[in-house]
Design a protein around this motif. Structure first.
Motif, PDB file in Angstrom:
ATOM      1  N   ARG A  82      -0.201  21.539  37.777  1.00 31.13           N
ATOM      2  CA  ARG A  82      -0.381  20.997  36.438  1.00 31.13           C
ATOM      3  C   ARG A  82       0.841  20.198  35.999  1.00 31.13           C
ATOM      4  NH1 ARG A  82      -2.130  26.373  34.293  1.00 31.13           N
ATOM      5  NH2 ARG A  82      -0.322  26.172  32.930  1.00 31.13           N
ATOM      6  N   SER A 141      -0.233  16.853  45.404  1.00 25.95           N
ATOM      7  CA  SER A 141      -1.112  17.849  44.772  1.00 25.95           C
ATOM      8  C   SER A 141      -0.967  17.862  43.258  1.00 25.95           C
ATOM      9  CB  SER A 141      -0.795  19.251  45.330  1.00 25.95           C
ATOM     10  OG  SER A 141      -1.033  19.310  46.710  1.00 25.95           O
ATOM     11  N   GLU A 142      -0.448  16.789  42.683  1.00 26.29           N
ATOM     12  CA  GLU A 142      -0.127  16.769  41.251  1.00 26.29           C
ATOM     13  C   GLU A 142      -1.356  16.368  40.433  1.00 26.29           C
ATOM     14  OE1 GLU A 142       3.448  15.586  43.754  1.00 26.29           O
ATOM     15  OE2 GLU A 142       1.383  14.883  43.554  1.00 26.29           O
ATOM     16  N   ASP A 143      -1.880  17.307  39.683  1.00 34.34           N
ATOM     17  CA  ASP A 143      -3.077  17.079  38.888  1.00 34.34           C
ATOM     18  C   ASP A 143      -2.787  16.112  37.744  1.00 34.34           C
ATOM     19  OD1 ASP A 143      -5.890  17.866  38.315  1.00 34.34           O
ATOM     20  OD2 ASP A 143      -5.020  18.532  36.417  1.00 34.34           O
ATOM     21  N   GLY A 144      -3.668  15.118  37.580  1.00 35.27           N
ATOM     22  CA  GLY A 144      -3.527  14.173  36.487  1.00 35.27           C
ATOM     23  C   GLY A 144      -2.566  13.040  36.749  1.00 35.27           C
ATOM     24  N   SER A 145      -1.845  13.065  37.872  1.00 37.35           N
ATOM     25  CA  SER A 145      -1.010  11.909  38.201  1.00 37.35           C
ATOM     26  C   SER A 145      -1.927  10.742  38.555  1.00 37.35           C
ATOM     27  CB  SER A 145      -0.063  12.236  39.358  1.00 37.35           C
ATOM     28  OG  SER A 145      -0.790  12.560  40.538  1.00 37.35           O
ATOM     29  N   GLN A 193      -7.133  14.588  40.916  1.00 34.00           N
ATOM     30  CA  GLN A 193      -7.183  16.032  40.749  1.00 34.00           C
ATOM     31  C   GLN A 193      -6.232  16.698  41.731  1.00 34.00           C
ATOM     32  OE1 GLN A 193     -11.339  17.078  41.217  1.00 34.00           O
ATOM     33  NE2 GLN A 193     -11.731  16.814  39.021  1.00 34.00           N
ATOM     34  N   GLY A 194      -5.626  17.784  41.293  1.00 32.58           N
ATOM     35  CA  GLY A 194      -4.709  18.507  42.150  1.00 32.58           C
ATOM     36  C   GLY A 194      -4.486  19.905  41.648  1.00 32.58           C
ATOM     37  N   SER A 195      -3.697  20.671  42.380  1.00 28.24           N
ATOM     38  CA  SER A 195      -3.477  22.086  42.059  1.00 28.24           C
ATOM     39  C   SER A 195      -2.257  22.334  41.178  1.00 28.24           C
ATOM     40  CB  SER A 195      -3.346  22.884  43.357  1.00 28.24           C
ATOM     41  OG  SER A 195      -2.252  22.395  44.124  1.00 28.24           O
TER      42      SER A 195
END
Length: 621
Positions: free
Chosen positions: A66, A49-53, A62-64
């Protein structure tokens, strides 16, 4: 059966193909010393859920959650946050899983990882709320639902193989979780080892209470939630499965350390320590079948075997022989078995049991950790790989594939009760790259503990503090929460990727002999670098020599100043006036730069003059 049902027995099961069709299984590497390992605890690594990874192709997702920023440090302990909540969450499940690991295979590949060592994933005692680590198994034939399913494991391994990454799974034979209670046992107080068997009150039910008779469950009259009760597979429910002698107090007293419980984890009767008069117990035979099953089902490439010291040489040899032969029969000619061998018998145990390697814990890890910080003489580390009398080897190159080396790990046995990642204090963050470079370019099979490449700095009085989450959760690194750390722009991450690439290019860095080199400040007086005063601030240089190639490496333990020294090299491989070219240098910012090449001079045999930046690392070849 494998795709639809959970086995209740360890009876042989077919994997993805017939045993006679080895072509459908992923082959072993030709040499494990060529691999770059990475160790992670599934609960603490990723929940996808890691955004920007970045995905395996390098595209942001995209993820929840930051990405972590410097201002996020300590956001879990600064008011109005309750600092105790962060501390308490360190022993609770965080939510990392197998699908999360799969989502980060691109991250690992770009770091240079070629084999991922995954912490235990088998089903834990359901009533235990702090068994996120995976070492308290209740069902050896099922994946813990916190981590996912058996299909998720198979999918992870298949995807890893497609990325050129092998998968090594952490397994346990010495003990199970706390699946039964002794008669008269007090909650939170372990029965001490006495050398005599205790009476057992009963197997634990699905709520953790010892309400079930200490005998095999009746298949025609199973309790409610039977797979959460007692222990599985069914063959392990016999009364003779466990030693039942209470918890270890003296971790070095024989036979206590072999027959005692590992705290509340119940010791399994595996058989006599002496391999020359050994016969496997029913429990050991069952566990061998279990781990053969997982090799076939998931197409695994190796196992890391927990607490080998507490198993004994006889059971360990039987296990190694059984698993090696089975893996070979399905085309895995070099299936990897690495043992956790605490104490001073690591290399003797490798020789006696058929383990492929031992973890470089104890003195190896301790000195690898302390050398870049200038806390020990370099000989304290490098002499561990020399042709010491106790090794009785013709060449110290024997060590190239017999020990897995790492700076940080998940329990730091050598540190006792005080736990501390390398990057905590004493210039650890500044020296992190130098330490990883030392690990990556000296003898042994190198392994990176998750988060070290992101300069995690956990510290405290229990293991939880060095088991921070990579994906955020309520127990993130740097005393944070809800922020992830998959930062591929991190300088250490990027430089490690460069060094692993060079390790792949130079056979000498993987397979060569190793020599700690004498240095001199004036070109006349040479000697090995030594600690003078509180810390050593010096160039530490070593060579890896393979056939007619020498690769010269050097770190600078001084975090503030450039350091210059003449460094001895092999007299027979070089002539005066030859040039060694710089293959790697870091750091590269600032007005001064590391020389592109250095000239061989006829002093102390042969030598070159190196200049290394503060906390820097260079390679010349």
């Amino acid at each position: 059966m494998l795709n639809k049902e959970i086995p209740t027995s360890s009876a042989p099961q077919k994997g993805p193909s017939s045993i006679n069709d080895a072509s459908s299984y992923h082959p072993s590497p030709s040499a494990w010393e060529d691999q770059q390992l990475y160790f992670l605890l599934p609960d603490r690594f990723s929940n996808n859920s890691e955004d920007g990874s970045l995905d395996p192709s390098g595209k942001p997702v995209q993820g929840s959650i930051r990405a972590f920023k410097p201002d996020d440090a300590a956001n879990a302990i600064k008011p109005p946050a309750n600092a105790q909540d962060w501390v308490d969450s360190g022993v609770a499940w965080q939510g990392g899983d197998l699908q999360g690991i799969k989502s980060k295979l691109g991250y690992l590949k770009r770091l240079g990882v070629t084999a991922v060592w995954v912490g235990p994933i088998f089903k834990q005692v359901p009533s235990e709320k702090s068994s996120y680590h995976g070492y308290a198994i209740q069902d050896f034939l099922e994946i813990d639902p916190h981590f996912g399913t058996r299909e998720d494991l198979r999918d992870l391994v298949k995807s890893a193989h497609e990325q050129g990454i092998y998968v090594i799974l952490d397994i346990i034979l010495n003990h199970s979780g706390n699946v039964f209670a002794y008669t008269g046992e007090q909650p939170g107080r372990d029965k001490p080892w006495t050398g005599q068997q205790y009476d057992v009150e009963g197997f634990r039910d699905s709520k953790g209470q010892p309400t079930l008779p200490y005998q095999p469950l009746d298949p025609n009259n199973l309790p409610k939630e039977a797979r959460d009760c007692a222990i599985w597979p069914a063959e392990l429910q016999g009364q003779d499965t466990f030693t039942r002698e209470g918890a270890i107090s003296n971790w070095d007293y024989w036979p206590e350390f072999l027959r005692g419980d590992f705290l509340s984890l119940k010791d399994i009767e595996l058989g006599r320590d002496d391999p020359d008069v050994f016969a496997p117990t029913p429990a050991l035979k069952t566990l061998c079948e279990v781990y053969k099953y997982w090799i076939a089902y998931a197409d695994l490439d190796g196992y890391r075997i927990d607490t080998v010291k507490h198993m004994g040489d006889g059971p360990t040899r039987h296990l190694c022989t059984t698993l090696h032969e089975y893996a070979c029969s399905i085309g895995k000619e070099n299936f990897f078995l690495v043992g956790e061998v605490t104490g001073g018998r690591a290399f003797d145990t490798v020789e006696a049991t058929g383990l492929d390697a031992a973890l470089g814990i104890g003195n190896v890890q301790q000195n690898l950790w302390n050398l870049p910080k200038g806390n020990v003489d370099p000989t304290a580390y490098f002499d561990l790989f020399r042709n010491a009398t106790f090794l009785k080897k013709g060449s110290h190159a024997w060590m190239r594939n017999k020990v897995v080396t790492m700076i940080d790990d998940h329990d730091q046995v050598w540190r006792g009760e005080s736990k501390e990642r390398f990057c905590f204090g004493q210039n650890g963050s500044e020296l992190c790259l130098a330490a990883l470079a030392l690990n990556l370019t000296t003898l042994g099979i190198p392994c990176i503990y998750y988060g070290t490449e992101q300069q995690f700095d956990g510290q405290g009085n229990s293991d939880r503090y060095i088991r921070e989450t990579m994906f955020g959760g309520s127990f993130g690194a740097f005393r944070s929460k809800d922020r992830h750390f998959f930062d591929e722009a991190n300088t250490v991450f990027q430089e490690v990727a460069k060094i692993t690439q060079l390790r792949n290019e130079y056979a000498a860095l993987r397979r060569g002999r190793q020599y700690l080199r004498e240095i001199s400040g004036n070109g006349k007086d040479f000697g090995l670098p030594r600690k003078l005063g509180e810390t050593m601030k010096s160039i530490v240089a070593w060579s890896r020599v393979f056939a007619d190639q020498e690769v010269l490496c050097a770190i600078n333990t001084d975090t503030e100043n450039w350091t210059k020294a003449f460094v001895t090299i092999d007299d027979g491989l070089h002539a005066e006036g030859d040039k060694l070219k710089c293959s790697y240098r870091s750091p590269t910012d600032g007005d001064r730069t590391v020389a592109d090449e250095v000239e061989v001079e006829g002093i102390n045999g042969k030598a070159v003059e190196l200049s290394v930046p503060p906390s820097g690392f260079v390679i010349y070849a």
